[in-house]
Structures are given as C-alpha cells and as structure tokens.
Write a protein that holds these residues in place. Structure first.
Motif, short mmCIF file in Angstrom:
data_model
loop_
_atom_site.label_atom_id
_atom_site.label_comp_id
_atom_site.label_asym_id
_atom_site.label_seq_id
_atom_site.Cartn_x
_atom_site.Cartn_y
_atom_site.Cartn_z
N LEU A 63 0.84 -1.20 0.00
CA LEU A 63 0.00 0.00 0.00
C LEU A 63 0.88 1.26 0.00
O LEU A 63 0.96 1.96 1.01
N PRO A 64 1.51 1.58 -1.12
CA PRO A 64 2.32 2.80 -1.14
C PRO A 64 1.44 4.05 -1.16
O PRO A 64 0.34 4.04 -1.70
N VAL A 65 1.95 5.10 -0.56
CA VAL A 65 1.27 6.40 -0.57
C VAL A 65 1.45 7.01 -1.95
O VAL A 65 2.56 7.03 -2.50
N ILE A 66 0.35 7.53 -2.52
CA ILE A 66 0.42 8.17 -3.84
C ILE A 66 0.05 9.65 -3.80
O ILE A 66 0.30 10.38 -4.74
N HIS A 67 -0.54 10.09 -2.68
CA HIS A 67 -0.91 11.51 -2.57
C HIS A 67 -1.08 11.88 -1.10
O HIS A 67 -1.64 11.09 -0.33
N THR A 68 -0.61 13.06 -0.73
CA THR A 68 -0.86 13.58 0.61
C THR A 68 -1.23 15.05 0.51
O THR A 68 -0.82 15.76 -0.42
N GLU A 69 -2.00 15.48 1.48
CA GLU A 69 -2.37 16.89 1.57
C GLU A 69 -2.61 17.19 3.05
O GLU A 69 -3.26 16.42 3.74
N PRO A 92 -12.83 1.06 -0.73
CA PRO A 92 -11.64 1.04 -1.60
C PRO A 92 -11.82 0.08 -2.78
O PRO A 92 -12.44 -0.98 -2.63
N ALA A 93 -11.29 0.48 -3.91
CA ALA A 93 -11.22 -0.40 -5.08
C ALA A 93 -9.74 -0.66 -5.33
O ALA A 93 -9.18 -1.64 -4.86
N VAL A 94 -9.09 0.26 -6.02
CA VAL A 94 -7.64 0.19 -6.22
C VAL A 94 -6.95 1.18 -5.29
O VAL A 94 -5.79 1.02 -4.95
N ARG A 95 -7.70 2.16 -4.84
CA ARG A 95 -7.16 3.23 -4.00
C ARG A 95 -7.86 3.26 -2.65
O ARG A 95 -9.07 3.08 -2.56
N LEU A 96 -7.09 3.49 -1.60
CA LEU A 96 -7.62 3.70 -0.26
C LEU A 96 -7.39 5.17 0.08
O LEU A 96 -6.25 5.60 0.23
N SER A 117 -3.82 9.30 0.24
CA SER A 117 -4.31 8.26 -0.67
C SER A 117 -3.20 7.23 -0.87
O SER A 117 -2.04 7.59 -1.08
N LEU A 118 -3.61 5.97 -0.80
CA LEU A 118 -2.69 4.86 -1.00
C LEU A 118 -3.23 4.01 -2.14
O LEU A 118 -4.44 3.98 -2.39
N ARG A 130 -6.58 -4.52 -7.45
CA ARG A 130 -7.78 -4.28 -6.66
C ARG A 130 -7.51 -4.63 -5.19
O ARG A 130 -6.68 -5.48 -4.89
N ALA A 131 -8.22 -3.95 -4.32
CA ALA A 131 -8.11 -4.25 -2.89
C ALA A 131 -8.49 -5.72 -2.67
O ALA A 131 -9.46 -6.21 -3.27
N PRO A 132 -7.75 -6.42 -1.83
CA PRO A 132 -8.10 -7.81 -1.58
C PRO A 132 -9.53 -7.93 -1.01
O PRO A 132 -9.97 -7.08 -0.24
N GLU A 133 -10.20 -8.97 -1.42
CA GLU A 133 -11.57 -9.20 -0.95
C GLU A 133 -11.63 -9.29 0.57
O GLU A 133 -12.57 -8.81 1.20
#
Length: 140
Positions: A63-69, A92-96, A117-118, A130-133
């Motif tokens: 779960l790498p971080v892709i955006h912060t604010e 979550p789908a692909v992003r948390l 966002s991760l 995709r996020a694991p079920e």
C-alpha cells in the motif's frame, strides 16, 4: 481542503501525545511529523478490523502512498495529547483514500486536516491491483 460531503463509512479515533523530539525550537510539533501520526492512526484503524499491513504484505499486496495533503490551522505543542480521527468515505477499489482531523483538549477547533491516498499494489509486479476481498469484507 475539501472532505466528501457525506457521512464516512469508517471513522476511527486514535490518541497520541507529542514528544519533545518531535517539536521545533518554538515548541510546535514539526510539520513533517503529521504524516507519521496519520500512518500510526491508519495502521491502528486497519488493525482494529482484524487486519494488519504485515498480513497484506505477506499476501503479496503493498500500500504505497500516492498523494498527501495537509492543512495546518493551529500548532500542536510539546506534550499535548492529540486525538487523530481517521475517516474513509468510499469503499476502496484500487485506492484507499483516508481523511484526518487532529484535535487536542486545548480547543474544540481542529488543528490539522489531512488526506492520504494509497494504492493497492501487487508486490511482485509493482502494478496497481484491486483491494483484496478479505480487506473489503473486513471493513464493510
């Protein structure tokens, strides 16, 4: 910073106390520390649902971080107890996407707002997945 205009599907609260080494010469918590505080609260939120980052990684999902604010409203001082509220508004789908409010007992006002966002990523291919079920089932 704009939070979604709907109730969160997850709301988790975590408490931390600021330590001397996390403050600057003014006695304020150094601005870069808030991302670490968000990570602690987010990790504990996930743990509260019976999961852990370690288990995700061992199952091949990172779960790498892709955006912060971050929006700084008021400083937090040395030795203040912080209440960090983590909110998730969408399944979550692909992003948390996680949102944060940091308060203290010093005032009813929010000191810090944040968003992190991760991306769920396949550890082997390093591609989004995709996020694991099991993750989705645990939080919904």
């Amino acid at each position: 910073m704009k939070f979604p205009d709907k109730p969160p599907i997850i709301e988790y609260k975590h408490e931390l106390r600021s330590r001397y080494g996390e403050t600057d010469r003014m006695g304020y918590v150094y601005y870069g520390r808030y991302l670490e505080y968000f990570e602690v609260a987010r990790t504990e939120m996930i743990r509260s649902y019976g999961l852990s980052y370690r288990e995700l990684e061992e199952s091949g999902v990172m779960l790498p971080v892709i955006h912060t604010e971050i929006e700084y409203k008021m400083p937090i001082l040395y030795d203040e107890k912080m209440k960090i509220k983590v909110m998730v508004f969408d399944t979550p789908a692909v992003r948390l996407q996680t949102f944060y409010e940091v308060t203290t007992s010093a005032t009813d006002d929010v000191h810090i707002y944040g968003e992190v966002s991760l991306c769920f990523m396949n550890a082997e291919t390093r591609r989004p997945c995709r996020a694991p079920e099991s993750f989705i089932n645990s939080i919904t």
